[in-house]
Design a protein around this motif. Structure first.
Motif, PDB file in Angstrom:
ATOM      1  N   VAL A 156       0.771  -1.194  -0.020  1.00  0.00           N
ATOM      2  CA  VAL A 156       0.005  -0.059  -0.089  1.00  0.00           C
ATOM      3  C   VAL A 156       0.777   1.287   0.123  1.00  0.00           C
ATOM      4  CG1 VAL A 156      -1.891   1.463   1.187  1.00  0.00           C
ATOM      5  CG2 VAL A 156      -1.733  -1.347   1.362  1.00  0.00           C
ATOM      6  N   GLY A 157       1.922   1.181   0.830  1.00  0.00           N
ATOM      7  CA  GLY A 157       2.734   2.524   0.938  1.00  0.00           C
ATOM      8  C   GLY A 157       2.041   3.508   2.055  1.00  0.00           C
ATOM      9  N   ASP A 158       2.557   4.720   2.151  1.00  0.00           N
ATOM     10  CA  ASP A 158       2.172   5.604   2.912  1.00  0.00           C
ATOM     11  C   ASP A 158       0.863   6.327   2.163  1.00  0.00           C
ATOM     12  OD1 ASP A 158       4.691   5.403   4.310  1.00  0.00           O
ATOM     13  OD2 ASP A 158       5.515   6.807   3.150  1.00  0.00           O
ATOM     14  N   PHE A 159      -0.195   6.115   2.745  1.00  0.00           N
ATOM     15  CA  PHE A 159      -1.311   6.476   2.208  1.00  0.00           C
ATOM     16  C   PHE A 159      -2.040   7.921   2.675  1.00  0.00           C
ATOM     17  CE2 PHE A 159      -2.564   3.361   5.671  1.00  0.00           C
ATOM     18  CZ  PHE A 159      -3.705   3.833   6.145  1.00  0.00           C
ATOM     19  N   VAL A 160      -2.784   8.412   1.836  1.00  0.00           N
ATOM     20  CA  VAL A 160      -3.290   9.713   1.934  1.00  0.00           C
ATOM     21  C   VAL A 160      -4.735   9.593   2.769  1.00  0.00           C
ATOM     22  CG1 VAL A 160      -4.683  11.676   1.016  1.00  0.00           C
ATOM     23  CG2 VAL A 160      -2.666  10.513   0.109  1.00  0.00           C
ATOM     24  N   ILE A 161      -4.886  10.365   3.970  1.00  0.00           N
ATOM     25  CA  ILE A 161      -6.004  10.351   4.826  1.00  0.00           C
ATOM     26  C   ILE A 161      -6.606  11.901   4.729  1.00  0.00           C
ATOM     27  CG2 ILE A 161      -5.047   8.693   6.497  1.00  0.00           C
ATOM     28  CD1 ILE A 161      -4.354  10.742   8.504  1.00  0.00           C
ATOM     29  N   ARG A 162      -5.897  13.001   4.429  1.00  0.00           N
ATOM     30  CA  ARG A 162      -6.229  14.180   4.174  1.00  0.00           C
ATOM     31  C   ARG A 162      -6.019  14.634   2.653  1.00  0.00           C
ATOM     32  NH1 ARG A 162      -6.611  19.188   8.046  1.00  0.00           N
ATOM     33  NH2 ARG A 162      -4.804  19.870   6.912  1.00  0.00           N
ATOM     34  N   ARG A 163      -6.889  14.896   1.698  1.00  0.00           N
ATOM     35  CA  ARG A 163      -6.316  15.515   0.454  1.00  0.00           C
ATOM     36  C   ARG A 163      -5.950  16.881   0.519  1.00  0.00           C
ATOM     37  NH1 ARG A 163     -11.522  13.282  -3.026  1.00  0.00           N
ATOM     38  NH2 ARG A 163     -11.378  11.060  -1.977  1.00  0.00           N
ATOM     39  N   ALA A 164      -5.256  17.349  -0.354  1.00  0.00           N
ATOM     40  CA  ALA A 164      -4.695  18.641  -0.566  1.00  0.00           C
ATOM     41  C   ALA A 164      -5.842  19.602  -0.435  1.00  0.00           C
ATOM     42  CB  ALA A 164      -4.045  18.924  -1.924  1.00  0.00           C
ATOM     43  N   LYS A 165      -7.046  19.285  -0.839  1.00  0.00           N
ATOM     44  CA  LYS A 165      -8.082  20.221  -1.007  1.00  0.00           C
ATOM     45  C   LYS A 165      -8.696  20.223   0.506  1.00  0.00           C
ATOM     46  CE  LYS A 165      -9.270  20.333  -5.638  1.00  0.00           C
ATOM     47  NZ  LYS A 165     -10.320  19.952  -6.549  1.00  0.00           N
ATOM     48  N   GLY A 166      -8.133  19.460   1.595  1.00  0.00           N
ATOM     49  CA  GLY A 166      -8.905  19.480   2.904  1.00  0.00           C
ATOM     50  C   GLY A 166      -9.908  18.442   3.131  1.00  0.00           C
ATOM     51  N   ILE A 167     -10.200  17.538   2.152  1.00  0.00           N
ATOM     52  CA  ILE A 167     -11.099  16.634   1.969  1.00  0.00           C
ATOM     53  C   ILE A 167     -10.662  15.171   2.697  1.00  0.00           C
ATOM     54  CG2 ILE A 167     -12.895  14.995   0.921  1.00  0.00           C
ATOM     55  CD1 ILE A 167     -13.202  17.253  -1.258  1.00  0.00           C
ATOM     56  N   TYR A 168     -11.299  14.594   3.650  1.00  0.00           N
ATOM     57  CA  TYR A 168     -10.705  13.574   4.597  1.00  0.00           C
ATOM     58  C   TYR A 168     -10.961  12.410   3.591  1.00  0.00           C
ATOM     59  CZ  TYR A 168      -9.452  15.944   8.473  1.00  0.00           C
ATOM     60  OH  TYR A 168      -8.822  17.038   9.441  1.00  0.00           O
ATOM     61  N   ALA A 169     -10.118  11.475   3.601  1.00  0.00           N
ATOM     62  CA  ALA A 169     -10.241  10.286   2.795  1.00  0.00           C
ATOM     63  C   ALA A 169     -11.035   9.225   3.478  1.00  0.00           C
ATOM     64  CB  ALA A 169      -8.662   9.741   2.557  1.00  0.00           C
ATOM     65  N   TYR A 170     -11.487   8.602   2.494  1.00  0.00           N
ATOM     66  CA  TYR A 170     -12.484   7.419   2.832  1.00  0.00           C
ATOM     67  C   TYR A 170     -11.900   6.579   4.078  1.00  0.00           C
ATOM     68  CZ  TYR A 170     -14.769   2.583   2.585  1.00  0.00           C
ATOM     69  OH  TYR A 170     -15.346   1.647   3.106  1.00  0.00           O
ATOM     70  N   GLN A 171     -10.696   6.061   3.874  1.00  0.00           N
ATOM     71  CA  GLN A 171     -10.332   5.115   5.051  1.00  0.00           C
ATOM     72  C   GLN A 171     -10.479   5.819   6.591  1.00  0.00           C
ATOM     73  OE1 GLN A 171      -9.447   2.570   3.889  1.00  0.00           O
ATOM     74  NE2 GLN A 171      -8.792   2.856   1.907  1.00  0.00           N
ATOM     75  N   LEU A 172      -9.960   7.144   6.642  1.00  0.00           N
ATOM     76  CA  LEU A 172     -10.090   7.570   7.945  1.00  0.00           C
ATOM     77  C   LEU A 172     -11.840   8.001   8.387  1.00  0.00           C
ATOM     78  CD1 LEU A 172      -8.540   9.054  10.510  1.00  0.00           C
ATOM     79  CD2 LEU A 172      -8.944  11.372   9.288  1.00  0.00           C
ATOM     80  N   ALA A 173     -12.282   8.418   7.457  1.00  0.00           N
ATOM     81  CA  ALA A 173     -13.808   8.663   7.858  1.00  0.00           C
ATOM     82  C   ALA A 173     -14.554   7.468   8.109  1.00  0.00           C
ATOM     83  CB  ALA A 173     -14.546   9.590   6.698  1.00  0.00           C
ATOM     84  N   CYS A 174     -14.335   6.322   7.323  1.00  0.00           N
ATOM     85  CA  CYS A 174     -14.924   5.102   7.703  1.00  0.00           C
ATOM     86  C   CYS A 174     -14.643   4.690   9.103  1.00  0.00           C
ATOM     87  CB  CYS A 174     -14.713   3.979   6.541  1.00  0.00           C
ATOM     88  SG  CYS A 174     -15.205   2.381   6.765  1.00  0.00           S
ATOM     89  N   VAL A 175     -13.435   4.593   9.424  1.00  0.00           N
ATOM     90  CA  VAL A 175     -12.934   4.202  10.696  1.00  0.00           C
ATOM     91  C   VAL A 175     -13.506   4.767  11.842  1.00  0.00           C
ATOM     92  CG1 VAL A 175     -11.078   4.156  12.153  1.00  0.00           C
ATOM     93  CG2 VAL A 175     -10.776   3.138   9.871  1.00  0.00           C
ATOM     94  N   VAL A 176     -13.790   6.267  11.670  1.00  0.00           N
ATOM     95  CA  VAL A 176     -14.323   7.183  12.722  1.00  0.00           C
ATOM     96  C   VAL A 176     -15.528   6.805  12.925  1.00  0.00           C
ATOM     97  CG1 VAL A 176     -14.725   9.291  13.480  1.00  0.00           C
ATOM     98  CG2 VAL A 176     -12.345   8.806  12.683  1.00  0.00           C
ATOM     99  N   ASP A 177     -16.184   6.892  11.799  1.00  0.00           N
ATOM    100  CA  ASP A 177     -17.555   6.674  11.889  1.00  0.00           C
ATOM    101  C   ASP A 177     -18.176   5.225  12.243  1.00  0.00           C
ATOM    102  OD1 ASP A 177     -18.031   9.346  11.221  1.00  0.00           O
ATOM    103  OD2 ASP A 177     -18.242   8.791   9.046  1.00  0.00           O
ATOM    104  N   ASP A 178     -17.529   4.222  11.796  1.00  0.00           N
ATOM    105  CA  ASP A 178     -17.747   2.997  12.298  1.00  0.00           C
ATOM    106  C   ASP A 178     -17.840   2.624  13.634  1.00  0.00           C
ATOM    107  OD1 ASP A 178     -18.657   1.645   9.737  1.00  0.00           O
ATOM    108  OD2 ASP A 178     -16.518   0.995   9.583  1.00  0.00           O
TER     109      ASP A 178
END
Length: 287
Positions: A156-178
């Protein structure tokens, strides 16, 4: 033990058959244990959102007899929770800013494995934020697909959790909301199987419980391609729910009936449902 499951569509178009399979599968698994079934609208990415799609999806699920046990959670209203999780990761030095473009990572097939940005910082654009992927294997037992193992750094490598435009990536949001919704079991399509180790790793870093997972085979068309909204898959017809609902149950290997109402059809399916008999494999053709 009863479980708490969920269905989490993105409002990028109307509900299609592949998503219906995931919805029905998650509903059956939760109800089979006497547990609860929740809905979450993953509306984190405004450019991909189709106006009216969220309301359309919810109305379609209702027409198919699947109603949630709690109010719908909208990710667009959860920014503060993602900010808080991001702050924890930043304080613990698990994330770093990154200005690398796709062309910068071409030599490593798009993977970033340095644990730090290798591109000089610039004021021309804000950075994305990546989570450092350690050289460890994350393994889990999927209740449908069996044992699965992934090396985070190599695969996988170092993966994005917040994009340059400030939008949080699916991985982080999914974990927090679950965790916020108290989900204990995730039932979803097999296309997200390889994302699960990243989510398990984030759960560990944030001190959140690790869930049970069931990844269902993907619904494939006659050419063997995944049915998806992005590929123009035909939406299911909320005005005529029974044909698509019977096909979804058949896809999942669940006996259907000649019931004339969705609620009756689902009740019959639930009475004959055995999660151990869910089909395995990466994908199945829709018949």
């Amino acid at each position: 033990m009863s479980c708490r499951g969920r269905f989490a569509p993105s409002p990028s178009g109307p509900l299609h058959f592949g998503s219906l399979v995931a919805a029905v599968g998650s509903w059956l698994c939760a109800r089979h244990t006497g547990g609860q079934w929740l809905l979450r609208m993953e509306d984190l990415d405004p450019p991909r959102e189709v106006p009216g799609a969220a309301a359309n999806i919810l109305a379609t699920l209702d027409a198919f007899g699947m109603r949630a046990d709690a109010p719908v959670l909208y990710q667009s209203q959860r920014r503060a929770a993602y900010d808080a999780a991001f702050a924890v990761l930043r304080v613990d030095d698990h994330v770093f800013p990154c200005w690398c473009s796709r062309s910068d990572l071409a030599a490593t097939h798009g993977l970033h494995r340095d644990g730090r940005c290798v591109t000089p910082p610039t004021t021309d654009r804000p950075p994305a934020w990546r989570l450092r992927a350690p050289d460890i294997d994350v393994a889990f037992e999927d209740a449908v697909q069996g044992a699965y193992r992934q090396n985070l750094r190599e695969d996988v490598g170092d993966f994005v959790i917040r994009r340059a435009k400030g939008i949080y990536a699916y991985q982080l949001a999914c974990v927090v909301d679950d965790a916020f919704q108290g989900i204990t079991e995730v039932v979803r399509g097999n296309d997200l199987l390889d994302a699960t180790p990243r989510q398990i790793w984030l759960q560990r870093l944030l001190g959140l419980p690790t869930l049970r997972y069931r990844h269902l085979p993907l619904a494939l068309d006659a050419q063997g391609s995944k049915l998806s909204k992005s590929d123009g898959a035909c939406p299911v017809d909320a005005a005529r729910p029974l044909p698509a609902l019977r096909r979804a149950l058949g896809f999942l290997g669940v006996p259907a009936s000649d019931a004339e109402q969705p609620a009756e059809l689902l009740a019959h399916a639930l009475a004959h449902f055995d999660p151990a008999r869910l089909p395995r494999g990466a994908g199945r053709h829709v018949t």
